[in-house]
Write a protein that holds these residues in place. Structure first.
Motif, PDB file in Angstrom:
ATOM      1  N   LEU A 136       0.677  -0.975  -0.098  1.00  0.00           N
ATOM      2  CA  LEU A 136      -0.086   0.094  -0.087  1.00  0.00           C
ATOM      3  C   LEU A 136       0.895   1.231  -0.069  1.00  0.00           C
ATOM      4  O   LEU A 136       2.070   1.283   0.650  1.00  0.00           O
ATOM      5  CB  LEU A 136      -0.988   0.092   1.264  1.00  0.00           C
ATOM      6  N   ARG A 137       0.242   2.296  -0.696  1.00  0.00           N
ATOM      7  CA  ARG A 137       1.150   3.678  -0.772  1.00  0.00           C
ATOM      8  C   ARG A 137       0.568   4.662  -0.146  1.00  0.00           C
ATOM      9  O   ARG A 137       0.835   5.874  -0.049  1.00  0.00           O
ATOM     10  CB  ARG A 137       1.130   4.022  -2.439  1.00  0.00           C
ATOM     11  N   THR A 138      -0.393   4.485   0.758  1.00  0.00           N
ATOM     12  CA  THR A 138      -1.409   5.348   1.441  1.00  0.00           C
ATOM     13  C   THR A 138      -0.253   5.845   2.625  1.00  0.00           C
ATOM     14  O   THR A 138       0.342   5.037   3.153  1.00  0.00           O
ATOM     15  CB  THR A 138      -2.782   4.931   2.053  1.00  0.00           C
ATOM     16  N   THR A 139      -0.072   7.146   2.646  1.00  0.00           N
ATOM     17  CA  THR A 139       1.023   7.539   3.924  1.00  0.00           C
ATOM     18  C   THR A 139       0.122   8.219   4.957  1.00  0.00           C
ATOM     19  O   THR A 139      -0.772   9.009   4.605  1.00  0.00           O
ATOM     20  CB  THR A 139       2.116   8.384   3.288  1.00  0.00           C
ATOM     21  N   ALA A 140       0.817   7.879   6.041  1.00  0.00           N
ATOM     22  CA  ALA A 140       0.415   8.689   7.110  1.00  0.00           C
ATOM     23  C   ALA A 140       1.710   9.142   7.926  1.00  0.00           C
ATOM     24  O   ALA A 140       2.356   8.910   8.491  1.00  0.00           O
ATOM     25  CB  ALA A 140      -0.140   8.108   8.578  1.00  0.00           C
ATOM     26  N   VAL A 141       1.651  10.895   7.680  1.00  0.00           N
ATOM     27  CA  VAL A 141       3.053  11.575   8.182  1.00  0.00           C
ATOM     28  C   VAL A 141       2.633  12.271   9.591  1.00  0.00           C
ATOM     29  O   VAL A 141       1.641  12.957   9.809  1.00  0.00           O
ATOM     30  CB  VAL A 141       3.347  12.517   7.255  1.00  0.00           C
ATOM     31  N   SER A 171       2.558   4.506   8.224  1.00  0.00           N
ATOM     32  CA  SER A 171       3.135   5.711   9.324  1.00  0.00           C
ATOM     33  C   SER A 171       4.527   5.584   9.509  1.00  0.00           C
ATOM     34  O   SER A 171       4.888   6.587  10.207  1.00  0.00           O
ATOM     35  CB  SER A 171       2.173   5.219  10.288  1.00  0.00           C
ATOM     36  N   GLU A 172       5.408   4.881   9.044  1.00  0.00           N
ATOM     37  CA  GLU A 172       6.920   4.828   9.320  1.00  0.00           C
ATOM     38  C   GLU A 172       7.526   4.911   8.034  1.00  0.00           C
ATOM     39  O   GLU A 172       7.684   4.017   7.252  1.00  0.00           O
ATOM     40  CB  GLU A 172       7.376   3.460  10.059  1.00  0.00           C
ATOM     41  N   PRO A 173       8.226   6.143   7.797  1.00  0.00           N
ATOM     42  CA  PRO A 173       8.966   6.193   6.673  1.00  0.00           C
ATOM     43  C   PRO A 173      10.145   5.297   6.286  1.00  0.00           C
ATOM     44  O   PRO A 173      10.719   5.118   7.241  1.00  0.00           O
ATOM     45  CB  PRO A 173       9.458   7.944   6.724  1.00  0.00           C
ATOM     46  N   GLY A 174      10.152   4.938   4.969  1.00  0.00           N
ATOM     47  CA  GLY A 174      11.002   3.959   4.901  1.00  0.00           C
ATOM     48  C   GLY A 174      10.678   2.546   5.128  1.00  0.00           C
ATOM     49  O   GLY A 174      11.652   1.502   5.008  1.00  0.00           O
ATOM     50  N   SER A 175       9.753   2.329   5.927  1.00  0.00           N
ATOM     51  CA  SER A 175       9.482   0.915   6.236  1.00  0.00           C
ATOM     52  C   SER A 175       8.978   0.198   5.004  1.00  0.00           C
ATOM     53  O   SER A 175       8.525   0.786   4.090  1.00  0.00           O
ATOM     54  CB  SER A 175       8.353   0.904   7.255  1.00  0.00           C
ATOM     55  N   GLY A 180       5.441  -0.959   9.861  1.00  0.00           N
ATOM     56  CA  GLY A 180       5.122   0.458   9.489  1.00  0.00           C
ATOM     57  C   GLY A 180       3.794   0.598   9.161  1.00  0.00           C
ATOM     58  O   GLY A 180       3.526   1.877   8.747  1.00  0.00           O
ATOM     59  N   ILE A 181       2.779  -0.061   9.023  1.00  0.00           N
ATOM     60  CA  ILE A 181       1.561   0.096   8.788  1.00  0.00           C
ATOM     61  C   ILE A 181       0.633   0.472   9.937  1.00  0.00           C
ATOM     62  O   ILE A 181       0.851  -0.718  10.970  1.00  0.00           O
ATOM     63  CB  ILE A 181       1.112  -0.977   7.900  1.00  0.00           C
TER      64      ILE A 181
END
Length: 384
Positions: A136-141, A171-175, A180-181
């Motif tokens: 998945l590409r949805t991001t949570a910053v 939600s964890e950049p680079g994971s 990191g989801i």
């Protein structure tokens, strides 16, 4: 596990009456209008159908896995769109909260889901993240105590009408992969969340499916399911393992209905001066279909009982979903064959169910994904 056979049988009897007297007579209307009448939805609320698997402490019925399987087998003997209307609330839309939610989250949302006042949906799938959900590409910053979520979900059941969205985002950049989801609870009306019009589908008309668009949606960290960042994929899998048994039960019901319809049609339809039920090749289609029904039902109930006993049924749940969905597809295909030309044109149960049940082999893991999972687990068990 059936906790109280007498009470449970009364529940099934009430459910059966609702389905036969109020749902089955409007199957064609719902298919043509792509809409379940609101009075029927209200009856679902009154009967408690939205809360079957939600614990009693939160207003649900708290059905065991076996009880829920038997209910699903019953409800899917009418057009599957009826169950889809309340099935999210008593399935994956609530299960992530049941298994991993904080007490505050459960207290706030589960009673609303159980009553049907709120419709939930499970927003995991994306255009490039279907069978490979970890892509998945949805991001949570993160922004202080908040997260800003952006992305697009697709093929989400009840998205156009949902009030509560369980959204999965990285939600964890680079994971990478499952790490990191996080799973976020987002209410309709939150700025940046929108749902385009429902998609036009092959079957299951009356069950709206669509996209969820997230454009800089800002939510507090307390919206994370369970309050644990980066554990969302585990939550999704825990919800889906149970849902695969539920879905397998939902595959058995249409097959039961179609076997009955096939037998009736074979007795009614005349060819060569006699009912086609007299022909052995037609009898073979009916016999093989009824065998598929009984085999799928037995596998579903055996697996449900194991889960109620506390056993790990991850592989068996995949087997249930694989076998029952493929069996249902075979039965639907044979039904069209027995109905002949009339089974290919619109306006009859064989054609309608043939379209409806095709989806079963796709969602909650395609047949090919389940075959791969079963093979891997089988071989891993040998080397353990």
């Amino acid at each position: 596990m059936i906790r109280d056979p007498q009470t449970f049988e009364a529940l099934l009897a009430e459910l059966r009456s609702f389905l036969r007297n109020e749902c089955q007579p409007i199957e064609v209307q719902v298919d043509e209008q792509d809409l379940i009448p609101e009075p029927v939805v209200q009856r679902m609320r009154e009967l408690g159908l939205f809360g079957h698997s939600i614990p009693a402490a939160y207003g649900g019925a708290g059905l065991t896995t076996e009880e829920l399987a038997l209910v699903n087998i019953e409800v899917s003997q009418v057009a599957t769109t009826f169950r889809a209307r309340f099935g999210g609330n008593t399935g994956i839309a609530s299960e992530s909260l049941v298994v991993d939610g904080t007490e505050a989250q459960k207290d706030k949302y589960l009673p609303l889901l159980a009553s049907g006042e709120v419709t939930g949906c499970f927003a995991l799938t994306e255009p490039e993240a279907g069978s490979d959900a970890t892509a998945l590409r949805t991001t949570a910053v993160r922004d202080g105590e908040h997260f800003v979520i952006s992305g697009r979900k697709c093929f989400i059941t009840n998205a156009p009408i949902a009030n509560l969205f369980t959204v999965f985002a990285r939600s964890e950049p680079g994971s990478k992969g499952a790490n990191g989801i996080s799973a976020f609870l987002i209410e309709r009306g939150t700025p940046g969340l929108s749902t385009p019009p429902a998609m036009r589908k092959m079957g299951q008309h009356g069950s709206p499916v669509g996209e969820v668009v997230l454009d800089q949606v800002r939510v507090h960290e307390s919206a994370i399911v369970g309050g644990l960042e980066g554990k969302g994929f585990r939550t999704a899998m825990r919800a889906l393992n149970k849902q695969r048994i539920n879905l397998a039960g939902l595959c058995v019901g249409p097959a039961i209905r179609l076997v009955q319809e096939m037998a009736l049609q074979a007795q009614r339809r005349q060819q060569f001066g006699q009912p086609i039920s007299e022909f052995q090749l037609v009898q073979q289609l009916i016999a093989e279909s009824n065998t598929d029904v009984h085999a799928a039902r037995a596998l579903v109930l055996e697996t449900a009982r194991k889960r109620d006993d506390g056993q790990d049924v991850t592989m068996e749940a995949s087997m249930c979903k694989l076998f029952a969905s493929e069996a249902c597809g075979r039965v639907a295909d044979r039904a069209v064959q027995i109905f002949g030309g009339s089974g290919y044109v619109a306006g009859n149960v064989a054609e309608r169910f043939y379209r409806d049940v095709r989806l079963f082999r796709l969602y909650e893991g395609t047949s090919q994904v389940h075959i791969t999972n079963i093979a891997k687990r089988t071989m891993a068990a040998l080397s353990a």
